[in-house]
Design a protein around this motif. Structure first.
Motif, PDB file in Angstrom:
ATOM      1  N   ASP A   1       0.825  -1.215   0.000  1.00 48.53           N
ATOM      2  CA  ASP A   1       0.000   0.000   0.000  1.00 48.53           C
ATOM      3  C   ASP A   1       0.859   1.264   0.000  1.00 48.53           C
ATOM      4  N   SER A   2       1.928   1.227  -0.795  1.00 44.28           N
ATOM      5  CA  SER A   2       2.892   2.331  -0.809  1.00 44.28           C
ATOM      6  C   SER A   2       2.852   3.124  -2.109  1.00 44.28           C
ATOM      7  N   SER A   3       2.510   4.395  -1.977  1.00 48.34           N
ATOM      8  CA  SER A   3       2.520   5.304  -3.119  1.00 48.34           C
ATOM      9  C   SER A   3       3.939   5.478  -3.659  1.00 48.34           C
TER      10      SER A   3
ATOM     11  N   PHE B   1       4.080  10.151 -16.765  1.00 51.32           N
ATOM     12  CA  PHE B   1       4.276   9.350 -15.563  1.00 51.32           C
ATOM     13  C   PHE B   1       4.084  10.214 -14.321  1.00 51.32           C
ATOM     14  N   ALA B   2       4.636  11.414 -14.340  1.00 50.85           N
ATOM     15  CA  ALA B   2       4.527  12.314 -13.191  1.00 50.85           C
ATOM     16  C   ALA B   2       3.070  12.652 -12.893  1.00 50.85           C
ATOM     17  N   ILE B   3       2.276  12.866 -13.921  1.00 49.99           N
ATOM     18  CA  ILE B   3       0.854  13.185 -13.732  1.00 49.99           C
ATOM     19  C   ILE B   3       0.122  12.000 -13.088  1.00 49.99           C
ATOM     20  N   VAL B   4       0.412  10.779 -13.550  1.00 52.95           N
ATOM     21  CA  VAL B   4      -0.222   9.579 -12.979  1.00 52.95           C
ATOM     22  C   VAL B   4       0.139   9.436 -11.497  1.00 52.95           C
ATOM     23  N   VAL B   5       1.400   9.661 -11.153  1.00 51.68           N
ATOM     24  CA  VAL B   5       1.840   9.530  -9.764  1.00 51.68           C
ATOM     25  C   VAL B   5       1.163  10.581  -8.887  1.00 51.68           C
ATOM     26  N   ILE B   6       1.095  11.812  -9.356  1.00 50.43           N
ATOM     27  CA  ILE B   6       0.442  12.869  -8.572  1.00 50.43           C
ATOM     28  C   ILE B   6      -1.028  12.529  -8.348  1.00 50.43           C
ATOM     29  N   ALA B   7      -1.686  11.987  -9.364  1.00 49.37           N
ATOM     30  CA  ALA B   7      -3.094  11.572  -9.207  1.00 49.37           C
ATOM     31  C   ALA B   7      -3.218  10.460  -8.162  1.00 49.37           C
ATOM     32  N   ASP B   8      -2.267   9.500  -8.158  1.00 52.68           N
ATOM     33  CA  ASP B   8      -2.306   8.410  -7.170  1.00 52.68           C
ATOM     34  C   ASP B   8      -2.067   8.942  -5.759  1.00 52.68           C
ATOM     35  N   VAL B   9      -1.135   9.877  -5.614  1.00 50.51           N
ATOM     36  CA  VAL B   9      -0.867  10.477  -4.301  1.00 50.51           C
ATOM     37  C   VAL B   9      -2.130  11.181  -3.799  1.00 50.51           C
ATOM     38  N   PHE B  10      -2.786  11.927  -4.663  1.00 52.84           N
ATOM     39  CA  PHE B  10      -4.009  12.630  -4.277  1.00 52.84           C
ATOM     40  C   PHE B  10      -5.094  11.631  -3.857  1.00 52.84           C
ATOM     41  N   ARG B  11      -5.227  10.552  -4.610  1.00 56.95           N
ATOM     42  CA  ARG B  11      -6.226   9.520  -4.283  1.00 56.95           C
ATOM     43  C   ARG B  11      -5.946   8.905  -2.915  1.00 56.95           C
ATOM     44  N   ARG B  12      -4.696   8.574  -2.660  1.00 56.45           N
ATOM     45  CA  ARG B  12      -4.341   7.967  -1.378  1.00 56.45           C
ATOM     46  C   ARG B  12      -4.471   8.971  -0.219  1.00 56.45           C
TER      47      ARG B  12
ATOM     48  N   LEU C   1       3.409   9.482   0.991  1.00 58.69           N
ATOM     49  CA  LEU C   1       2.736  10.343   0.012  1.00 58.69           C
ATOM     50  C   LEU C   1       3.641  11.487  -0.441  1.00 58.69           C
ATOM     51  N   VAL C   2       4.371  12.063   0.504  1.00 55.92           N
ATOM     52  CA  VAL C   2       5.280  13.166   0.164  1.00 55.92           C
ATOM     53  C   VAL C   2       6.363  12.671  -0.796  1.00 55.92           C
ATOM     54  N   VAL C   3       6.936  11.500  -0.501  1.00 57.63           N
ATOM     55  CA  VAL C   3       7.997  10.973  -1.370  1.00 57.63           C
ATOM     56  C   VAL C   3       7.432  10.582  -2.735  1.00 57.63           C
ATOM     57  N   GLY C   4       6.216  10.029  -2.762  1.00 59.30           N
ATOM     58  CA  GLY C   4       5.581   9.755  -4.055  1.00 59.30           C
ATOM     59  C   GLY C   4       5.468  11.022  -4.888  1.00 59.30           C
ATOM     60  N   ALA C   5       5.058  12.130  -4.242  1.00 61.75           N
ATOM     61  CA  ALA C   5       4.951  13.416  -4.953  1.00 61.75           C
ATOM     62  C   ALA C   5       6.331  13.934  -5.365  1.00 61.75           C
TER      63      ALA C   5
END
Length: 194
Positions: free
Chosen positions: A34-36, A80-91, A165-169
């Motif tokens: 469960d790691s962003s 890729f960056a946009i997808v990751v930011i969307a996942d961070v926001f979701r989590r 979440l911060v590191v994912g962003a």
């Protein structure tokens, strides 16, 4: 000349396969943990594998083809960056419970592999724009792995998901910077050849 191209292709194939393995491994473990940050790392390595494939195919092509392949790599990093930011926001919105120790172990393994890939790529002395892009990707991956280790330690220590979440962003931010840098190199290469 032919042996240089053969060597370059061999190295690119090796880093392509390593990154493909990291994409699968980090993706599966990141989902289970469960790691962003690990999922961001997995997506990063997946996009890297695609870039290395493009670089592999472009190595003995004309400069215009190489620039197109490098530009595609840069755009892929931005997406890729946009997808990751969307996942961070979701989590962030729905919550997550990342597993700190798993994050740290996987980041150490990925860091060692990315350092090896970077060492392989740096042995190639070439002004090729795609090889420069490949080095950028491997260096970004190595930095990202360090961030995941720190996030895993903080998740474990604080019992909170926000470091993950911060590191994912942040990984997404590094990807944005790398994508912009690659597109800038493409533009400069095009200008120098006009």
């Amino acid at each position: 000349m032919k042996s240089d191209l053969t060597h370059q292709k061999t190295v690119l194939l090796q880093v392509l396969l390593w990154n493909l393995a990291l994409f699968v491994g980090l993706g599966v473990v990141g989902w289970m943990a469960d790691s962003s940050a690990l999922l961001a790392n997995a997506l990063d390595n997946g996009s890297d594998a695609a870039v290395y494939l493009l670089s592999y195919l472009a190595i003995d092509r004309r400069p215009a083809w190489k620039r197109s392949a490098a530009a595609a790599s840069g755009v892929m990093l931005l997406l890729f960056a946009i997808v990751v930011i969307a996942d961070v926001f979701r989590r962030w919105t729905y919550g997550a419970e990342p597993l700190g120790p798993v994050m740290m172990v996987m980041a150490l393994v990925a860091g060692a592999i990315n350092l090896w890939c970077l060492a392989l790529l740096r042995r190639i002395r070439s002004g090729d724009i795609n090889l420069k892009a490949a080095e950028t990707f491997s260096f970004n991956d190595f930095i990202s792995n360090g961030g995941v280790i720190v996030a895993g330690a903080l998740v474990l220590w604080l019992g909170s998901s926000w470091p993950d979440l911060v590191v994912g962003a942040l990984i997404a931010t590094v990807a944005l910077k790398g994508g912009v840098e690659i597109l800038k190199n493409v533009r400069e290469d095009r200008k120098s050849r006009e």
